[in-house]
Design a protein around this motif. Structure first.
Motif, PDB file in Angstrom:
ATOM      1  N   ILE A 199      36.125  41.919  41.419  1.00  0.00           N
ATOM      2  CA  ILE A 199      34.945  42.763  41.584  1.00  0.00           C
ATOM      3  C   ILE A 199      33.710  41.936  41.938  1.00  0.00           C
ATOM      4  O   ILE A 199      32.912  42.305  42.803  1.00  0.00           O
ATOM      5  N   SER A 200      33.557  40.794  41.270  1.00  0.00           N
ATOM      6  CA  SER A 200      32.337  40.006  41.433  1.00  0.00           C
ATOM      7  C   SER A 200      32.426  38.950  42.531  1.00  0.00           C
ATOM      8  O   SER A 200      31.517  38.141  42.680  1.00  0.00           O
ATOM      9  N   ALA A 201      33.496  38.950  43.306  1.00  0.00           N
ATOM     10  CA  ALA A 201      33.709  37.879  44.287  1.00  0.00           C
ATOM     11  C   ALA A 201      33.125  38.182  45.651  1.00  0.00           C
ATOM     12  O   ALA A 201      33.342  37.416  46.602  1.00  0.00           O
ATOM     13  N   GLY A 202      32.420  39.280  45.792  1.00  0.00           N
ATOM     14  CA  GLY A 202      31.761  39.594  47.055  1.00  0.00           C
ATOM     15  C   GLY A 202      32.715  39.810  48.213  1.00  0.00           C
ATOM     16  O   GLY A 202      32.418  39.432  49.350  1.00  0.00           O
ATOM     17  N   GLY A 203      33.870  40.407  47.933  1.00  0.00           N
ATOM     18  CA  GLY A 203      34.851  40.676  48.976  1.00  0.00           C
ATOM     19  C   GLY A 203      35.840  39.562  49.215  1.00  0.00           C
ATOM     20  O   GLY A 203      36.785  39.721  50.008  1.00  0.00           O
ATOM     21  N   ARG A 204      35.652  38.426  48.573  1.00  0.00           N
ATOM     22  CA  ARG A 204      36.582  37.317  48.760  1.00  0.00           C
ATOM     23  C   ARG A 204      37.935  37.664  48.155  1.00  0.00           C
ATOM     24  O   ARG A 204      38.024  38.229  47.065  1.00  0.00           O
ATOM     25  N   LYS A 205      39.001  37.303  48.848  1.00  0.00           N
ATOM     26  CA  LYS A 205      40.352  37.624  48.403  1.00  0.00           C
ATOM     27  C   LYS A 205      41.043  36.387  47.826  1.00  0.00           C
ATOM     28  O   LYS A 205      40.862  35.276  48.325  1.00  0.00           O
ATOM     29  N   PHE A 206      41.863  36.633  46.798  1.00  0.00           N
ATOM     30  CA  PHE A 206      42.720  35.613  46.205  1.00  0.00           C
ATOM     31  C   PHE A 206      44.142  36.153  46.172  1.00  0.00           C
ATOM     32  O   PHE A 206      44.386  37.323  46.493  1.00  0.00           O
ATOM     33  N   GLY A 207      45.068  35.306  45.798  1.00  0.00           N
ATOM     34  CA  GLY A 207      46.448  35.748  45.705  1.00  0.00           C
ATOM     35  C   GLY A 207      47.082  35.317  44.398  1.00  0.00           C
ATOM     36  O   GLY A 207      46.961  34.155  44.001  1.00  0.00           O
ATOM     37  N   LEU A 208      47.738  36.244  43.721  1.00  0.00           N
ATOM     38  CA  LEU A 208      48.553  35.882  42.572  1.00  0.00           C
ATOM     39  C   LEU A 208      49.930  35.439  43.066  1.00  0.00           C
ATOM     40  O   LEU A 208      50.386  35.817  44.151  1.00  0.00           O
ATOM     41  N   HIS A 209      50.595  34.648  42.267  1.00  0.00           N
ATOM     42  CA  HIS A 209      51.924  34.124  42.592  1.00  0.00           C
ATOM     43  C   HIS A 209      52.863  35.265  43.006  1.00  0.00           C
ATOM     44  O   HIS A 209      52.771  36.379  42.471  1.00  0.00           O
ATOM     45  N   PRO A 210      53.763  35.035  43.949  1.00  0.00           N
ATOM     46  CA  PRO A 210      54.676  36.094  44.406  1.00  0.00           C
ATOM     47  C   PRO A 210      55.488  36.731  43.283  1.00  0.00           C
ATOM     48  O   PRO A 210      55.867  37.909  43.380  1.00  0.00           O
ATOM     49  N   GLY A 211      55.746  35.975  42.207  1.00  0.00           N
ATOM     50  CA  GLY A 211      56.519  36.534  41.100  1.00  0.00           C
ATOM     51  C   GLY A 211      55.730  37.437  40.185  1.00  0.00           C
ATOM     52  O   GLY A 211      56.288  38.060  39.279  1.00  0.00           O
ATOM     53  N   ASP A 230      38.642  41.450  37.537  1.00  0.00           N
ATOM     54  CA  ASP A 230      37.590  40.506  37.873  1.00  0.00           C
ATOM     55  C   ASP A 230      37.937  39.112  37.362  1.00  0.00           C
ATOM     56  O   ASP A 230      38.840  38.935  36.532  1.00  0.00           O
ATOM     57  N   PHE A 231      37.197  38.130  37.882  1.00  0.00           N
ATOM     58  CA  PHE A 231      37.279  36.745  37.418  1.00  0.00           C
ATOM     59  C   PHE A 231      36.088  36.456  36.510  1.00  0.00           C
ATOM     60  O   PHE A 231      34.983  36.944  36.747  1.00  0.00           O
ATOM     61  N   TYR A 232      36.320  35.652  35.496  1.00  0.00           N
ATOM     62  CA  TYR A 232      35.255  35.146  34.633  1.00  0.00           C
ATOM     63  C   TYR A 232      35.296  33.625  34.673  1.00  0.00           C
ATOM     64  O   TYR A 232      36.307  33.031  35.042  1.00  0.00           O
ATOM     65  N   GLY A 233      34.192  33.002  34.277  1.00  0.00           N
ATOM     66  CA  GLY A 233      34.124  31.561  34.435  1.00  0.00           C
ATOM     67  C   GLY A 233      33.835  31.208  35.879  1.00  0.00           C
ATOM     68  O   GLY A 233      33.302  32.019  36.655  1.00  0.00           O
ATOM     69  N   THR A 234      34.205  29.998  36.279  1.00  0.00           N
ATOM     70  CA  THR A 234      33.918  29.504  37.626  1.00  0.00           C
ATOM     71  C   THR A 234      35.188  28.984  38.272  1.00  0.00           C
ATOM     72  O   THR A 234      35.828  28.063  37.743  1.00  0.00           O
ATOM     73  N   TYR A 235      35.563  29.567  39.388  1.00  0.00           N
ATOM     74  CA  TYR A 235      36.739  29.089  40.113  1.00  0.00           C
ATOM     75  C   TYR A 235      36.424  27.701  40.683  1.00  0.00           C
ATOM     76  O   TYR A 235      35.376  27.497  41.293  1.00  0.00           O
TER      77      TYR A 235
END
Length: 402
Positions: free
Chosen positions: A35-47, A342-347
């Motif tokens: 939600i807070s990433a401004g449209g940036r996409k990430f990916g979770l592991h395929p499993g 959402d993500f918390y902390g800092t990637y």
């Protein structure tokens, strides 16, 4: 938790891991948009298909780059002042201990789950079961100054069979051997070790009686028959038994489960796929059961790990490549009360020798310096559990440094 938009950036994820075949293909990632990433996409592991679904439903959150810290630490401080680093950094056993104790400068002798129970145990009154139950044997996390966890076997063992005491009947007054045993346990209790043994026996007897009628409290959700699945299934049974038996009267409970095998110095792609699939499926089943029981808002599940893995590969080739011990890691928090999606902390900045890497020069490995401490992570969870601000400081002695 892999960057999707930045996957092919120069010096980024695919550039560092692709040639050795440690990179997970972009096409196989389970895309998420915090939600807070401004449209940036990430990916979770395929499993982790189930984890993606929970994230999209805003029931799952990611805490980025969390780890053991004595105090907030910059890269220059890390390099110039070794005394500021956690005790025995990059050692499996020591970092497991520090994650579970929340104390990073010395070996801990109690866990933050156990210390939380030390303070909160009174809310359960005269409940016949301890506040903490471990499905993975004894653990530092579940051990307090006065709290000792109840360790029971995971499913498929029924709750009514987890602590069967031979030659003892309930109520004990009906059996001569039971009465004799109770009399013996009352002797010599002025001696500390004898009293401790007697107390353990008393807890075992109380627990056995409390769980003896719980065979009928079976869960309806289908859990995977894996190690973690069986542990979480037993947790779900215990929660259901508590709701169905007012006499148990447990207002607060803490459960400890464990899964190992992530130390992939080689064979990481296949090995971690199996493990992360197990984690994803087991957590989804457990969450679904809390929904079925109508308690998803009252149950929060969270992950701990000793540390992450190095960004830079160890070895090469799909069957042989792995990675080494690192530091900052990502954690998952799941439940109806979680502000998820959402993500918390800092990637961290995924760059060898970059601002978050411990090392510079010719040999950086990609060991991220944590930007959130285990103290902050644990204190947030303990506050939700019911600790006041002053009690949080008791359980987490260095929290005011952060």
């Amino acid at each position: 938790v892999i960057p999707y938009d930045d996957y092919n950036n120069p010096g980024g994820y695919n550039a560092v891991r692709g040639a050795s075949q440690l990179a997970i293909s972009q096409a196989s990632l389970n895309q998420i948009s915090p939600i807070s990433a401004g449209g940036r996409k990430f990916g979770l592991h395929p499993g982790m298909v189930e984890m993606k679904a929970l994230f999209d439903q805003q029931k799952l959150a990611v805490l980025c780059n969390v780890g053991t810290l004595n105090e907030p630490l910059t890269k220059s401080q890390y390099q110039s002042t070794p005394s500021k680093r956690p005790y025995q950094l990059f050692s499996h056993s020591d970092q497991v201990t520090q994650q579970q104790s929340s104390v990073s400068n010395v070996p801990g002798d109690s866990g933050w789950g156990g210390r939380t129970s030390d303070i909160m145990f009174g809310v359960n009154g005269s409940a016949p079961l301890p506040m903490i139950v471990s499905l993975a044997g004894t653990s530092l996390f579940a051990t307090g100054q006065t709290t000792r966890p109840l360790a029971i076997s995971p499913a498929p063992t029924l709750l009514s069979n987890v602590l069967v005491l031979n030659s003892y009947s309930f109520p004990p007054s009906t059996d001569a051997r039971s009465r004799a045993f109770d009399q013996i346990r009352a002797l010599d209790n002025e001696h500390r070790l004898i009293k401790a043994a007697s107390d353990v026996s008393a807890q075992a007897l109380t627990t056995s009686q409390a769980l003896s009628n719980s065979a009928s409290f079976e869960v309806t959700t289908i859990f995977p028959g894996t190690s973690l699945g069986n542990q979480l299934k037993q947790v779900a049974r215990l929660i259901k038994a508590n709701q169905a038996q007012p006499a148990l009267n447990l207002k607060r409970q803490i459960f400890f489960c464990s899964i190992g095998g992530f130390d992939h110095h080689s064979g990481q792609i296949g090995g971690q796929n199996t493990l992360l699939t197990q984690v994803s499926q087991a957590l989804k089943a457990f969450y679904d059961e809390t929904v079925t029981q109508g308690i998803s808002q009252q149950v929060t599940t969270f992950t701990l790990s000793d540390f992450g893995r190095t960004f830079y590969p160890a070895g090469s080739g799909s069957g042989a490549v792995g990675s080494d011990h690192a530091w900052g890691n990502h954690a998952f928090i799941l439940g109806g009360a979680v502000r998820g999606g959402d993500f918390y902390g800092t990637y961290p900045t995924l760059a060898l020798g970059g601002p978050d890497d411990t090392d510079s020069g010719s040999g950086p490995r990609g060991r991220w310096i944590p930007t959130t401490s285990i103290e902050q992570y644990g204190a947030t969870l303990a506050s939700w559990y019911g600790l006041t601000s002053s009690q949080v400081s008791t359980v987490f002695p260095f929290i005011n440094r952060f």
